[in-house]
Design a protein around this motif. Structure first.
Motif, PDB file in Angstrom:
ATOM      1  N   PRO A  43       0.832  -1.214   0.000  1.00 55.04           N
ATOM      2  CA  PRO A  43       0.000   0.000   0.000  1.00 55.04           C
ATOM      3  C   PRO A  43       0.862   1.258   0.000  1.00 55.04           C
ATOM      4  O   PRO A  43       1.950   1.277   0.590  1.00 55.04           O
ATOM      5  N   ASN A  44       0.368   2.295  -0.671  1.00 60.58           N
ATOM      6  CA  ASN A  44       1.080   3.568  -0.641  1.00 60.58           C
ATOM      7  C   ASN A  44       0.840   4.252   0.703  1.00 60.58           C
ATOM      8  O   ASN A  44       0.021   3.788   1.503  1.00 60.58           O
ATOM      9  N   PRO A  45       1.553   5.354   0.997  1.00 63.02           N
ATOM     10  CA  PRO A  45       1.399   5.996   2.320  1.00 63.02           C
ATOM     11  C   PRO A  45      -0.038   6.369   2.670  1.00 63.02           C
ATOM     12  O   PRO A  45      -0.460   6.231   3.816  1.00 63.02           O
ATOM     13  N   ILE A  46      -0.806   6.840   1.676  1.00 58.02           N
ATOM     14  CA  ILE A  46      -2.201   7.218   1.961  1.00 58.02           C
ATOM     15  C   ILE A  46      -3.019   5.986   2.325  1.00 58.02           C
ATOM     16  O   ILE A  46      -3.801   6.000   3.288  1.00 58.02           O
ATOM     17  N   GLU A  47      -2.843   4.896   1.556  1.00 59.64           N
ATOM     18  CA  GLU A  47      -3.576   3.662   1.859  1.00 59.64           C
ATOM     19  C   GLU A  47      -3.182   3.114   3.222  1.00 59.64           C
ATOM     20  O   GLU A  47      -4.029   2.621   3.976  1.00 59.64           O
ATOM     21  N   ALA A  48      -1.878   3.194   3.550  1.00 61.78           N
ATOM     22  CA  ALA A  48      -1.420   2.713   4.853  1.00 61.78           C
ATOM     23  C   ALA A  48      -2.032   3.544   5.986  1.00 61.78           C
ATOM     24  O   ALA A  48      -2.441   3.003   7.024  1.00 61.78           O
ATOM     25  N   PHE A  49      -2.113   4.870   5.792  1.00 64.34           N
ATOM     26  CA  PHE A  49      -2.712   5.740   6.808  1.00 64.34           C
ATOM     27  C   PHE A  49      -4.185   5.420   7.007  1.00 64.34           C
ATOM     28  O   PHE A  49      -4.663   5.306   8.141  1.00 64.34           O
ATOM     29  N   LEU A  50      -4.906   5.252   5.891  1.00 63.01           N
ATOM     30  CA  LEU A  50      -6.333   4.933   5.990  1.00 63.01           C
ATOM     31  C   LEU A  50      -6.540   3.577   6.651  1.00 63.01           C
ATOM     32  O   LEU A  50      -7.503   3.376   7.399  1.00 63.01           O
ATOM     33  N   HIS A  51      -5.633   2.640   6.382  1.00 62.96           N
ATOM     34  CA  HIS A  51      -5.746   1.321   7.006  1.00 62.96           C
ATOM     35  C   HIS A  51      -5.599   1.428   8.527  1.00 62.96           C
ATOM     36  O   HIS A  51      -6.246   0.690   9.267  1.00 62.96           O
ATOM     37  N   VAL A  52      -4.742   2.345   8.968  1.00 62.74           N
ATOM     38  CA  VAL A  52      -4.531   2.510  10.411  1.00 62.74           C
ATOM     39  C   VAL A  52      -5.758   3.127  11.082  1.00 62.74           C
ATOM     40  O   VAL A  52      -6.202   2.673  12.147  1.00 62.74           O
ATOM     41  N   ILE A  53      -6.328   4.174  10.460  1.00 64.19           N
ATOM     42  CA  ILE A  53      -7.430   4.885  11.136  1.00 64.19           C
ATOM     43  C   ILE A  53      -8.756   4.150  11.034  1.00 64.19           C
ATOM     44  O   ILE A  53      -9.654   4.404  11.842  1.00 64.19           O
ATOM     45  N   VAL A  54      -8.894   3.247  10.053  1.00 65.83           N
ATOM     46  CA  VAL A  54     -10.153   2.500   9.942  1.00 65.83           C
ATOM     47  C   VAL A  54     -10.114   1.340  10.932  1.00 65.83           C
ATOM     48  O   VAL A  54      -9.932   0.175  10.578  1.00 65.83           O
ATOM     49  N   ASP A  55     -10.227   1.697  12.183  1.00 70.24           N
ATOM     50  CA  ASP A  55     -10.185   0.740  13.286  1.00 70.24           C
ATOM     51  C   ASP A  55     -11.081   1.286  14.395  1.00 70.24           C
ATOM     52  O   ASP A  55     -11.015   2.484  14.705  1.00 70.24           O
ATOM     53  N   PRO A  56     -11.930   0.473  14.993  1.00 66.46           N
ATOM     54  CA  PRO A  56     -12.858   0.985  16.005  1.00 66.46           C
ATOM     55  C   PRO A  56     -12.175   1.717  17.156  1.00 66.46           C
ATOM     56  O   PRO A  56     -12.657   2.757  17.607  1.00 66.46           O
ATOM     57  N   GLN A  57     -11.035   1.189  17.626  1.00 65.93           N
ATOM     58  CA  GLN A  57     -10.362   1.826  18.755  1.00 65.93           C
ATOM     59  C   GLN A  57      -9.798   3.194  18.355  1.00 65.93           C
ATOM     60  O   GLN A  57      -9.942   4.182  19.087  1.00 65.93           O
ATOM     61  N   ILE A  58      -9.147   3.237  17.182  1.00 69.52           N
ATOM     62  CA  ILE A  58      -8.562   4.491  16.711  1.00 69.52           C
ATOM     63  C   ILE A  58      -9.667   5.517  16.448  1.00 69.52           C
ATOM     64  O   ILE A  58      -9.531   6.701  16.777  1.00 69.52           O
ATOM     65  N   ALA A  59     -10.782   5.072  15.863  1.00 75.09           N
ATOM     66  CA  ALA A  59     -11.891   5.987  15.577  1.00 75.09           C
ATOM     67  C   ALA A  59     -12.431   6.594  16.874  1.00 75.09           C
ATOM     68  O   ALA A  59     -12.717   7.799  16.939  1.00 75.09           O
ATOM     69  N   ALA A  60     -12.589   5.772  17.908  1.00 74.51           N
ATOM     70  CA  ALA A  60     -13.097   6.272  19.185  1.00 74.51           C
ATOM     71  C   ALA A  60     -12.146   7.292  19.801  1.00 74.51           C
ATOM     72  O   ALA A  60     -12.568   8.341  20.304  1.00 74.51           O
ATOM     73  N   LEU A  61     -10.853   7.003  19.744  1.00 72.68           N
ATOM     74  CA  LEU A  61      -9.871   7.925  20.317  1.00 72.68           C
ATOM     75  C   LEU A  61      -9.826   9.234  19.528  1.00 72.68           C
ATOM     76  O   LEU A  61      -9.715  10.316  20.122  1.00 72.68           O
ATOM     77  N   MET A  62      -9.899   9.157  18.198  1.00 70.07           N
ATOM     78  CA  MET A  62      -9.883  10.373  17.386  1.00 70.07           C
ATOM     79  C   MET A  62     -11.120  11.223  17.653  1.00 70.07           C
ATOM     80  O   MET A  62     -11.030  12.451  17.716  1.00 70.07           O
ATOM     81  N   PHE A  63     -12.269  10.593  17.787  1.00 66.07           N
ATOM     82  CA  PHE A  63     -13.493  11.343  18.065  1.00 66.07           C
ATOM     83  C   PHE A  63     -13.375  12.061  19.406  1.00 66.07           C
ATOM     84  O   PHE A  63     -13.767  13.228  19.531  1.00 66.07           O
ATOM     85  N   THR A  64     -12.824  11.381  20.403  1.00 68.35           N
ATOM     86  CA  THR A  64     -12.658  11.995  21.720  1.00 68.35           C
ATOM     87  C   THR A  64     -11.674  13.144  21.665  1.00 68.35           C
ATOM     88  O   THR A  64     -11.921  14.228  22.216  1.00 68.35           O
ATOM     89  N   LEU A  65     -10.537  12.926  20.995  1.00 72.97           N
ATOM     90  CA  LEU A  65      -9.535  13.985  20.861  1.00 72.97           C
ATOM     91  C   LEU A  65     -10.132  15.197  20.143  1.00 72.97           C
ATOM     92  O   LEU A  65      -9.895  16.348  20.540  1.00 72.97           O
ATOM     93  N   GLY A  66     -10.897  14.940  19.089  1.00 67.68           N
ATOM     94  CA  GLY A  66     -11.538  16.044  18.372  1.00 67.68           C
ATOM     95  C   GLY A  66     -12.515  16.816  19.239  1.00 67.68           C
ATOM     96  O   GLY A  66     -12.584  18.047  19.165  1.00 67.68           O
TER      97      GLY A  66
END
Length: 336
Positions: A118-141
Motif C-alpha cells: 500500500p502507498n502511504p495514503i492507503e497505509a494511513f487509511l488502514h490505520v485509522i479504519v479501526d474501532p479503537q482508533i476511531a473512538a480515540l480520534m473522536f474523543t480527541l476532536g
C-alpha cells in the motif's frame, strides 16, 4: 474453486456457502429456493469446469458443509496445501491447465514474485479504519473543539478538533457503524459545547458522558452480522479510559469557567486603573501621557512630572487620567 490452480494455507477451512440476506438471516419462500438453486448451479458449473468435486460444492451451498484444508485436498476440492506464495509456485510447477486455446503446462518453479504494498495514503487509511482508533480520534476532536470554544482565538485546537472528528466519522462510516451510535456521539459533542457556555453545574457534562458511552457501545451492537472471525467493537477498556479522562477534562473546564465568572467585570476606561505609562509632555499639573498603547490627557495628582518620567494611573475622570509618578509606588504593586 474457480481458479485453474486452487491452494489452501495450513489450518484453514472452506465451505459454508449457503446464501443469506443482508442481515445474516435465512432467505425464505420462493425467493430463497430460487437463490439457493441458482447458487448451486453456479458452484457446480465451476467445479465441473475445473475437474473438482461438484457434489461437495452443492453440499456447501445447500447444507453449509465446511471442511479443513487437508480434507479439501483429499476430496478434490482444491489441488494442494501451500504455506506461502513460493510454495504455491513450486507445487503448481508442471501441472496442466485447460484454457480456451488448449491445454497449457505451467512452469512456475523459481519465478520471481512482486508485492504490491500500500502507498502511504492507503497505509494511513488502514490505520485509522479501526474501532479503537476511531473512538480515540473522536474523543480527541471533541476535546479540541471544546478547548477552542472555551478559549476563542487559539485556532490550533479547533483545527485539530475538526480534523480529528472528520477522520473519526470517515472511519466509522467505512466500518458501517450504527446510525444511533453516531447520533449519540454528535449529541454528546453538543452537550459538551453547551457546558462551556451555559452554567449547568455539571449536568450537561454528565449527560454528555452518558451519551458518549452509550454511543460507543451502540456503534457496533453485538447482534450485527460480520464476516467469519471478524468482530467489530470498541474495547471496554478504551471506553472506560475515554470516559474517565473526558470527565476529568470537563471537571477542570468547569472549575476554570466558574473561577473566571467570579472575577469582577472591568470594562471601558476602568481597565486603565493601575496601568503604567510614560509622560510624553511635562505635567504641571496637566499634560499628555502614553498609556495602554495610546495618548491620553492627564493631570498629575502627585506634583509636577517631567517629560519621559514613568507614571501610573490612579483614577479616571471621564476622558482624563489622574496619574502619579510611578517611582512613588511601593513594591508589590502590579504593572501593566
Amino acid at each position: 474453486m474457480a481458479g485453474h490452480i486452487a491452494a489452501m494455507a495450513p489450518a484453514t477451512n472452506i465451505g459454508a456457502a449457503h446464501p443469506v440476506d443482508a442481515s445474516g438471516g435465512d432467505i425464505s419462500g420462493d425467493l430463497g429456493t430460487k437463490v439457493v438453486n441458482d447458487t448451486v448451479a453456479a458452484a457446480t458449473k465451476i467445479a465441473l469446469a475445473r475437474g473438482r468435486n461438484a457434489q461437495w460444492a452443492e453440499d456447501a451451498v445447500r447444507n453449509s458443509v465446511s471442511i479443513r484444508d487437508d480434507q479439501a485436498v483429499q476430496m478434490h476440492v482444491v489441488d494442494f496445501q501451500a504455506s506461502d506464495l513460493a510454495d504455491v509456485l513450486r507445487k503448481a510447477d508442471g501441472k496442466t491447465v485447460q484454457l480456451p486455446s488448449g491445454p497449457v503446462t505451467l512452469a512456475t518453479a523459481g519465478l520471481p514474485t512482486e508485492s504490491d504494498d500500500p502507498n502511504p495514503i492507503e497505509a494511513f487509511l488502514h490505520v485509522i479504519v479501526d474501532p479503537q482508533i476511531a473512538a480515540l480520534m473522536f474523543t480527541l476532536g471533541t476535546w479540541g473543539l471544546i478547548f477552542e470554544l472555551g478559549n476563542p482565538g487559539l485556532i490550533f485546537p479547533g483545527i485539530i478538533g475538526v480534523v480529528a472528528i472528520v477522520l473519526a466519522l470517515f472511519s466509522l462510516g467505512t466500518l458501517d457503524a450504527n446510525a444511533a451510535g453516531l447520533a449519540l456521539l454528535v449529541f454528546a459533542v453538543v452537550l459538551f459545547a453547551l457546558e462551556v457556555k451555559v452554567a449547568s453545574h455539571g449536568m450537561l457534562t454528565i449527560g454528555g458522558v452518558v451519551a458518549l458511552v452509550l454511543g460507543f457501545i451502540l456503534l457496533f451492537p453485538p447482534w450485527t452480522p460480520t464476516l467469519p472471525g471478524l468482530r467489530l467493537s470498541i474495547d471496554p477498556l478504551v471506553i472506560g479510559a475515554i470516559t474517565l479522562f473526558t470527565a476529568a477534562f470537563f471537571v477542570l473546564v468547569i472549575r476554570a469557567a466558574l473561577a473566571h465568572r467570579s472575577l469582577p467585570v472591568v470594562v471601558g476606561t476602568e481597565t486603565l486603573r493601575g496601568a503604567v505609562g510614560v509622560a510624553t509632555s511635562d505635567l504641571g499639573p496637566s499634560g499628555v501621557v502614553w498609556v495602554g498603547g495610546e495618548e491620553w490627557s492627564a493631570t498629575s495628582a502627585g506634583g509636577p512630572i517631567a517629560k519621559g518620567q514613568p507614571v501610573r494611573v490612579r483614577s479616571v475622570d471621564s476622558v482624563r487620567l489622574i496619574v502619579e509618578p510611578a517611582d512613588n509606588l511601593g513594591k508589590g504593586r502590579g504593572t501593566a
